[in-house]
Scaffold this motif. Structure first.
Motif, PDB file in Angstrom:
ATOM      1  N   TRP A   1       0.845  -1.199   0.000  1.00 20.19           N
ATOM      2  CA  TRP A   1       0.000   0.000   0.000  1.00 20.19           C
ATOM      3  C   TRP A   1       0.879   1.246   0.000  1.00 20.19           C
ATOM      4  O   TRP A   1       0.639   2.195  -0.737  1.00 20.19           O
ATOM      5  N   GLY A   2       1.891   1.209   0.877  1.00 18.28           N
ATOM      6  CA  GLY A   2       2.778   2.363   0.965  1.00 18.28           C
ATOM      7  C   GLY A   2       3.486   2.642  -0.343  1.00 18.28           C
ATOM      8  O   GLY A   2       3.663   3.798  -0.737  1.00 18.28           O
ATOM      9  N   GLU A   3       3.906   1.576  -1.045  1.00 17.08           N
ATOM     10  CA  GLU A   3       4.577   1.748  -2.333  1.00 17.08           C
ATOM     11  C   GLU A   3       3.671   2.493  -3.309  1.00 17.08           C
ATOM     12  O   GLU A   3       4.101   3.422  -4.001  1.00 17.08           O
ATOM     13  N   THR A   4       2.417   2.078  -3.371  1.00 20.51           N
ATOM     14  CA  THR A   4       1.475   2.692  -4.310  1.00 20.51           C
ATOM     15  C   THR A   4       1.179   4.141  -3.931  1.00 20.51           C
ATOM     16  O   THR A   4       1.212   5.037  -4.779  1.00 20.51           O
ATOM     17  N   ILE A   5       0.896   4.376  -2.659  1.00 23.87           N
ATOM     18  CA  ILE A   5       0.541   5.723  -2.199  1.00 23.87           C
ATOM     19  C   ILE A   5       1.710   6.690  -2.388  1.00 23.87           C
ATOM     20  O   ILE A   5       1.543   7.805  -2.884  1.00 23.87           O
ATOM     21  N   ARG A   6       2.925   6.245  -2.036  1.00 20.17           N
ATOM     22  CA  ARG A   6       4.073   7.149  -2.126  1.00 20.17           C
ATOM     23  C   ARG A   6       4.457   7.467  -3.557  1.00 20.17           C
ATOM     24  O   ARG A   6       5.115   8.475  -3.829  1.00 20.17           O
ATOM     25  N   SER A   7       4.035   6.603  -4.492  1.00 18.23           N
ATOM     26  CA  SER A   7       4.395   6.863  -5.893  1.00 18.23           C
ATOM     27  C   SER A   7       3.748   8.135  -6.427  1.00 18.23           C
ATOM     28  O   SER A   7       4.206   8.701  -7.420  1.00 18.23           O
ATOM     29  N   PHE A   8       2.692   8.652  -5.757  1.00 20.39           N
ATOM     30  CA  PHE A   8       2.048   9.891  -6.193  1.00 20.39           C
ATOM     31  C   PHE A   8       2.874  11.122  -5.812  1.00 20.39           C
ATOM     32  O   PHE A   8       2.754  12.177  -6.433  1.00 20.39           O
ATOM     33  N   LYS A   9       3.668  10.997  -4.747  1.00 20.30           N
ATOM     34  CA  LYS A   9       4.546  12.079  -4.293  1.00 20.30           C
ATOM     35  C   LYS A   9       3.775  13.369  -4.012  1.00 20.30           C
ATOM     36  O   LYS A   9       4.149  14.464  -4.444  1.00 20.30           O
ATOM     37  N   ILE A  10       2.655  13.226  -3.291  1.00 21.15           N
ATOM     38  CA  ILE A  10       1.830  14.375  -2.895  1.00 21.15           C
ATOM     39  C   ILE A  10       1.474  14.228  -1.420  1.00 21.15           C
ATOM     40  O   ILE A  10       1.624  13.142  -0.842  1.00 21.15           O
ATOM     41  N   PRO A  11       1.024  15.308  -0.769  1.00 26.83           N
ATOM     42  CA  PRO A  11       0.641  15.209   0.639  1.00 26.83           C
ATOM     43  C   PRO A  11      -0.360  14.085   0.885  1.00 26.83           C
ATOM     44  O   PRO A  11      -1.295  13.893   0.118  1.00 26.83           O
ATOM     45  N   THR A  12      -0.110  13.340   1.975  1.00 25.92           N
ATOM     46  CA  THR A  12      -0.950  12.183   2.304  1.00 25.92           C
ATOM     47  C   THR A  12      -1.415  12.298   3.745  1.00 25.92           C
ATOM     48  O   THR A  12      -0.608  12.545   4.652  1.00 25.92           O
ATOM     49  N   ILE A  13      -2.715  12.096   3.925  1.00 28.19           N
ATOM     50  CA  ILE A  13      -3.302  12.165   5.269  1.00 28.19           C
ATOM     51  C   ILE A  13      -3.875  10.792   5.590  1.00 28.19           C
ATOM     52  O   ILE A  13      -4.707  10.258   4.842  1.00 28.19           O
ATOM     53  N   LEU A  14      -3.402  10.206   6.685  1.00 25.54           N
ATOM     54  CA  LEU A  14      -3.872   8.887   7.104  1.00 25.54           C
ATOM     55  C   LEU A  14      -4.844   9.028   8.262  1.00 25.54           C
ATOM     56  O   LEU A  14      -4.499   9.582   9.303  1.00 25.54           O
ATOM     57  N   PHE A  15      -6.059   8.554   8.076  1.00 29.17           N
ATOM     58  CA  PHE A  15      -7.057   8.522   9.151  1.00 29.17           C
ATOM     59  C   PHE A  15      -7.046   7.122   9.757  1.00 29.17           C
ATOM     60  O   PHE A  15      -7.174   6.124   9.043  1.00 29.17           O
ATOM     61  N   SER A  16      -6.891   7.050  11.073  1.00 30.71           N
ATOM     62  CA  SER A  16      -6.806   5.752  11.735  1.00 30.71           C
ATOM     63  C   SER A  16      -7.414   5.826  13.119  1.00 30.71           C
ATOM     64  O   SER A  16      -7.283   6.826  13.822  1.00 30.71           O
ATOM     65  N   ALA A  17      -8.083   4.743  13.512  1.00 29.77           N
ATOM     66  CA  ALA A  17      -8.601   4.641  14.876  1.00 29.77           C
ATOM     67  C   ALA A  17      -7.595   3.946  15.776  1.00 29.77           C
ATOM     68  O   ALA A  17      -7.574   4.158  16.984  1.00 29.77           O
ATOM     69  N   THR A  18      -6.760   3.082  15.174  1.00 27.04           N
ATOM     70  CA  THR A  18      -5.842   2.270  15.978  1.00 27.04           C
ATOM     71  C   THR A  18      -4.470   2.221  15.320  1.00 27.04           C
ATOM     72  O   THR A  18      -4.053   1.189  14.809  1.00 27.04           O
ATOM     73  N   PRO A  19      -3.731   3.323  15.279  1.00 28.48           N
ATOM     74  CA  PRO A  19      -2.424   3.298  14.615  1.00 28.48           C
ATOM     75  C   PRO A  19      -1.413   2.477  15.403  1.00 28.48           C
ATOM     76  O   PRO A  19      -1.496   2.386  16.622  1.00 28.48           O
ATOM     77  N   TYR A  20      -0.504   1.876  14.699  1.00 26.39           N
ATOM     78  CA  TYR A  20       0.621   1.226  15.349  1.00 26.39           C
ATOM     79  C   TYR A  20       1.843   1.400  14.459  1.00 26.39           C
ATOM     80  O   TYR A  20       1.776   2.070  13.434  1.00 26.39           O
ATOM     81  N   ARG A  21       2.944   0.784  14.808  1.00 26.98           N
ATOM     82  CA  ARG A  21       4.213   1.205  14.224  1.00 26.98           C
ATOM     83  C   ARG A  21       4.265   1.113  12.703  1.00 26.98           C
ATOM     84  O   ARG A  21       4.861   1.940  12.039  1.00 26.98           O
ATOM     85  N   ASN A  22       3.648   0.081  12.126  1.00 28.31           N
ATOM     86  CA  ASN A  22       3.715  -0.029  10.662  1.00 28.31           C
ATOM     87  C   ASN A  22       3.035   1.146   9.974  1.00 28.31           C
ATOM     88  O   ASN A  22       3.382   1.511   8.866  1.00 28.31           O
ATOM     89  N   ASP A  23       2.024   1.729  10.630  1.00 33.95           N
ATOM     90  CA  ASP A  23       1.409   2.929  10.073  1.00 33.95           C
ATOM     91  C   ASP A  23       2.463   4.021   9.908  1.00 33.95           C
ATOM     92  O   ASP A  23       2.542   4.698   8.893  1.00 33.95           O
ATOM     93  N   TYR A  24       3.261   4.187  10.975  1.00 31.52           N
ATOM     94  CA  TYR A  24       4.232   5.275  10.965  1.00 31.52           C
ATOM     95  C   TYR A  24       5.269   5.056   9.869  1.00 31.52           C
ATOM     96  O   TYR A  24       5.651   5.974   9.141  1.00 31.52           O
ATOM     97  N   LYS A  25       5.748   3.814   9.773  1.00 35.17           N
ATOM     98  CA  LYS A  25       6.877   3.546   8.893  1.00 35.17           C
ATOM     99  C   LYS A  25       6.450   3.421   7.438  1.00 35.17           C
ATOM    100  O   LYS A  25       7.082   3.949   6.542  1.00 35.17           O
ATOM    101  N   ILE A  26       5.350   2.685   7.191  1.00 26.78           N
ATOM    102  CA  ILE A  26       4.915   2.455   5.818  1.00 26.78           C
ATOM    103  C   ILE A  26       4.519   3.763   5.142  1.00 26.78           C
ATOM    104  O   ILE A  26       4.822   3.993   3.975  1.00 26.78           O
ATOM    105  N   PHE A  27       3.849   4.633   5.883  1.00 28.99           N
ATOM    106  CA  PHE A  27       3.394   5.891   5.302  1.00 28.99           C
ATOM    107  C   PHE A  27       4.332   7.052   5.630  1.00 28.99           C
ATOM    108  O   PHE A  27       4.029   8.198   5.328  1.00 28.99           O
ATOM    109  N   ASN A  28       5.463   6.751   6.252  1.00 36.64           N
ATOM    110  CA  ASN A  28       6.452   7.784   6.585  1.00 36.64           C
ATOM    111  C   ASN A  28       5.791   8.924   7.360  1.00 36.64           C
ATOM    112  O   ASN A  28       5.918  10.105   7.020  1.00 36.64           O
ATOM    113  N   ILE A  29       5.096   8.546   8.397  1.00 28.39           N
ATOM    114  CA  ILE A  29       4.319   9.518   9.180  1.00 28.39           C
ATOM    115  C   ILE A  29       5.232  10.312  10.113  1.00 28.39           C
ATOM    116  O   ILE A  29       6.174   9.770  10.705  1.00 28.39           O
TER     117      ILE A  29
END
Length: 1004
Positions: free
Chosen positions: A166-194
């Protein structure tokens, strides 16, 4: 700009925390940060309202892609963006600017792109759809142009744990990304470079205190016995007790979610609740069509039709109806994240009513209470510390310490950020070698490696490119200590990864033997043809590990051979069915130095065992040597001569078409299941079946079940389906998976493929080493058969109402009758084969054999197994008689000391069968008591000079002429598949009998 945003928000009838979230997002968008922005809001606190306001009121001139995990959530968001949300807050729709709001599907991508490319748009799509579009080469140009259009991506990860793709696809756009999450954990931070220091978090406890959410009360529901029926009875009783409480809360039509682990439990609960006149809906993609079944969540307007909603995963998202206030967990989730999302479905309190309580019923209150408490504690910590935490925050190096006394000397701490990896790190002579098929280049592989290691929570300390084709990566692997029962105690290991592309090969090394990144897993390791070149002399191979393609319940699954030289070991009868997983042996270099080498054929692993680790230059020199050896052209590799006796694992053939199947399900597995509601024993009459047009029939408990078999070319696996089997056959333990799932998950079957050139077993494809019609003297299957016309015409094993016992003997026209008479009056030659001094019938119940023959004079012990059924070539019929022959072979070994007391007691009683008659004395020939017979047997079997034999008497169920006709065909593709299965089965039985030093004879 900030004042304009605040002004636009003041007039909106939305909650203050929604306004705060939008203001914070606006600051992020203005900052032009390269990192993604996290919005953490508990389920039910208005996430959809935030991005509806952001996209349509605050920044309507931007273009957006909103990514969701499911189609139901996608459709719900589109409805909210168009009108539903604005109607709820009383906003005039005519004030909204014109924006195209549409879904994005792979099938209509090009049309959608043409429609939106010159307008303002909000595209709402699913993760799966976006990934499918991004990897479709046919529309690659259009997709690259499409990626230039959006200004912002909003990612609603829902209940899903983010995958790295998912992160590969999302980051390929190279535009601001906002992640909405109820239960974030470490992979959220790293995969989406939060950004871990800049995010918006709404605390759960605060949301409850402000009445945005209901309180949660967890209650026990643990009936004994625990099954769907008792669970529902107790649940209904508890719901009745809660009814006045819920009415007082203003909930007059409470809706209940029940969570199950599989579709069978869902169906059982739906049927039970229907009988009780309850309004119930089961939701699962594999449910049949019906009034009370659905594959998707019904729209909000139709949810009033039902009170009970039963699902596996569907209702974790896509429900925003506050009438849902009770959730019952029949089968536990395997992830706390899923549990939290499920609870969120019943916590919504949009009218901010006071004293609202939602209820969770479960089997283990303490366990779920602990999980819920830990979630609340973690959630509060984020709000309190205003920082996202991960394992790297726990382990901090004390930079003031430079030197330590450790392991007997003073040592300086390594500054990993400044060391030269090539000069400072030691290596082992270990490598995995893959074929470089050109699908990825070196830079892509490096990028994938970084992402994969990050996704595994490896902390990369330093990476260094050596030349244009070699990469070194130094990292720390974090693990929770296995000594800790609860909580966290982090252990860390320093590790190194090496990646190199050289010619047509990719070489991979990891110091802690981590499984390769998935991109390498998809590549093919070097095959046997190349790897065996690493042993120049066949006499150098002294150990081989073999895996059996014939996985019958009585067969050896794996075995290891070790000798001075494997080539000098005698070939076994079953060598053709084994494939070598790895070999070991000795090698020598040009200076005459010897080393031990290990080669693994399944993963292309090459290891030279050395006592000391080596420096980089020596490691590269070793790899260059390996590379040269596998690229050496040779017309006659000496290893091939003895390796050729084994099966070879091969790539999956194109469009493999199975022609016959043999189910490989152990009895101990079958015993875990019951038939129909009475839970009778499951009896599979026929384990083998012919496959026609990908369909076959298996008879179970006298009922035919039609199966379909399909091949998944991506996974290279076969899968069975059957519409009725899971309704009829159910696990005795409700927590067990159903039988069909067990068969598919474990691939419990062996297949002969069209053309007979391939066997599928062990989840792999194989080509046997020998032709099935081999005429090599020690492997010629013809030597087993002893054809007699007096046997081939017999159609009954023991008799029936028309072939009854007379004169205390079985009817002459039965196999039992022929055996009991020792062929006297049938055939003189056959009679001479018998010649037993004592003959005993052990049939019925737990049996060593149908008959046991003792030849005192010639020192022979013979186990006789009889079978008669009408057929010419039937592997299924042979499966039964071969299974009987092999399951008690231990009684033929001279060292087996177990006394079959149950059998000896049985011998004291007559043999009796309804409609056939009774044999008064089981010792047919000569007078002997059961104990005397056993003593004679033990005396013979203990004598090492005694000959031991196993006879299969098969009557008219086998036609030797038909079989030989197939056996003599020169083209294996012309041989009938049932003959192939039969040959392998007989060879397997032959091998098992030979293992105990006995001879196998088949009388037909």
């Amino acid at each position: 700009m900030a004042k304009k945003i605040i002004k636009s928000l003041l007039s909106l009838n939305i909650w203050d925390h929604q306004k705060d979230a939008i203001t914070n997002i606006s600051e992020y968008l203005k900052s032009k940060s390269e990192k993604s922005y996290l919005v953490k809001m508990p389920t039910g606190t208005g996430k959809t309202g935030v991005f509806a306001t952001l996209t349509r009121i605050v920044y309507p001139k931007k273009n957006y892609i909103i990514v969701t995990p499911s189609t139901s959530l996608r459709d719900q968001i589109i409805a909210e963006l168009k009108d539903r949300f604005w109607n709820k807050i009383g906003y005039d729709l005519t004030k909204l600017q014109n924006q195209i709001i549409e879904d994005l599907l792979p099938s209509t991508f090009v049309d959608t792109y043409e429609k939106i490319k010159n307008d303002k748009f909000i595209i709402v799509t699913t993760i799966q759809a976006l990934q499918s579009i991004s990897t479709n080469k046919k529309i690659e140009n259009e997709f690259n142009e499409f990626k230039k259009l959006p200004n912002c991506i909003i990612f609603d990860e829902g209940h899903k744990e983010p995958a790295y793709t998912w992160g590969e696809t999302i980051r390929s756009f190279k535009i601001p990304t906002i992640l909405f999450s109820a239960t974030p954990y470490r992979n959220d931070y790293k995969i989406f470079n939060i950004d871990k220091n800049n995010f918006f978090a709404l605390e759960h406890k605060y949301s409850v205190s402000q009445n945005f959410l209901r309180n949660l009360e967890i209650k026990s529901l643990n009936p004994n016995p625990y099954n769907t029926s008792t669970f529902l009875n107790d649940l209904l009783s508890e719901v009745n007790k809660l009814e006045p409480v819920l009415v007082k809360q203003g909930i007059n039509n409470p809706k209940i979610i029940i969570r199950c682990e599989n579709v069978e439990d869902i169906k059982r609960m739906v049927i039970s609740l229907k009988k009780l006149k309850k309004r119930v809906l089961g939701i699962h993609e594999n449910l049949p069509k019906g009034a009370n079944y659905s594959k998707q969540i019904p729209p909000h307007s139709e949810q009033s039709k039902y009170d009970f909603y039963i699902h596996q995963y569907k209702l974790i998202e896509g429900i925003d109806n506050p009438d849902f206030c009770i959730v019952a967990i029949y089968s536990d989730f395997k992830s706390t994240r899923l549990l939290i999302q499920q609870i969120g479905r019943v916590l919504r309190n949009p009218q901010k009513l006071k004293d609202q309580i939602a209820y969770l019923f479960c089997r283990n209150v303490k366990s779920l209470n602990d999980e819920w408490t830990k979630y609340l504690k973690y959630d509060s910590l984020l709000t309190e510390k205003k920082k996202l935490f991960d394992v790297t925050d726990i382990l901090k190096v004390n930079k003031e310490v430079e030197t330590l006394y450790f392991s007997g000397t003073f040592r300086e701490l390594v500054d990993v950020t400044n060391i030269n990896l090539k000069e400072s790190i030691l290596f082992q002579k270990k490598i995995n070698a893959y074929i470089h098929d050109g699908t990825v280049d070196f830079e892509e592989l490096c990028s994938y490696l970084f992402e994969e290691w990050e996704s595994r929570d490896y902390h990369i300390l330093k990476h260094q490119s050596i030349d244009s084709d070699t990469l070194l990566v130094l990292y720390i692997k974090y693990e929770n200590s296995p000594l800790v029962k609860n909580g966290v105690f982090i252990e860390q290991t320093l590790a190194l990864t090496f990646l190199k592309i050289k010619g047509n090969y990719i070489y991979f090394y990891d110091s802690i033997q981590s499984s390769p990144m998935r991109q390498l897993d998809n590549l093919k390791p070097l095959n046997r043809e190349y790897l065996i070149k690493l042993f120049k002399d066949k006499r150098a191979v002294n150990k081989i590990f073999l895996m059996n393609t014939d996985i019958g319940s009585n067969n050896i699954r794996n075995k290891e051979l070790q000798a001075g030289a494997i080539e000098y070991t005698a070939p076994g009868l079953s060598d053709y069915s084994y494939f070598p997983a790895r070999i070991e042996g000795s090698i020598s270099d040009s200076q005459g130095n010897y080393a031990k080498r290990y080669v693994g054929f399944q993963n292309g692993r090459i290891t030279d065992f050395t006592n000391a680790r080596i420096e980089y230059d020596e490691f590269i020199e070793w790899i260059n040597g390996i590379h040269q050896e596998i690229n050496t052209n040779t017309t006659n590799n000496k290893i091939n001569s003895f390796m050729g006796r084994f099966s070879e694992k091969v790539d999956a053939p194109l469009n493999p078409t199975p022609t016959s199947i043999l189910l490989d399900i152990d009895d101990e597995i079958i015993y875990r299941y019951g038939y129909e509601d009475s839970k009778k024993d499951v009896v599979i009459e026929d384990y083998c079946a012919l496959i026609t047009n990908n369909e076959f029939v298996v008879e179970i408990n006298n009922e035919e079940f039609a199966f379909t078999i399909v091949y998944d070319s991506n996974l290279e696996r076969f899968y069975l389906s059957c519409t009725d089997i899971n309704d009829k056959i159910q696990p005795l333990n409700p927590n067990e998976q159903n039988l069909l799932s067990y068969i598919n998950n474990n691939q419990c079957f062996r297949l002969v493929l069209e053309g007979n050139k391939y066997i599928y077993a062990h989840k792999n494809f194989f080509t046997p080493s020998l032709n099935i019609n081999s005429k090599k003297q020690n492997l010629d299957i013809n030597q087993l058969f002893n054809p007699y016309s007096c046997i081939s015409t017999i159609r009954s094993e023991k008799g029936h109402s028309k072939l009854k016992i007379s004169n205390n003997l079985w009817n002459k026209n039965t196999l039992f009758g022929l055996i009991a008479r020792q062929a006297k009056g049938y055939d003189k030659k056959l009679e001479s084969e018998f010649n037993f001094d004592y003959l005993l019938c052990d049939d019925l119940g737990s049996e060593i054999g149908d008959f046991i023959g003792l030849d005192i004079k010639n020192k022979r012990v013979v186990f006789i197994h009889a079978k008669a059924k009408k057929s010419k070539l039937s592997a299924s019929n042979f499966t039964e008689v071969c299974g009987q022959a092999t399951k008690n072979l231990d009684f033929l070994t001279p060292y087996y000391q177990r006394v079959p007391k149950q059998n000896i007691d049985k011998w004291k009683n007559p043999w009796s069968l309804k409609n056939v008659g009774q044999i008064n004395n089981r010792v047919i020939t000569n007078n002997a008591t059961p104990q005397q017979f056993w003593n004679l047997y033990m005396k013979l079997i203990s004598d090492p000079t005694t000959s031991r034999e196993v006879w299969l008497m098969v009557g008219n169920m086998f036609d030797i002429n038909t079989f030989k006709k197939e056996l003599n065909k020169k083209d294996i593709s012309k041989v009938k598949s049932e003959a192939i299965q039969l040959i392998y089965l007989i060879r397997s039985t032959w091998n098992s009998v030979s293992q105990v030093g006995a001879k196998l004879k088949i009388y037909c």
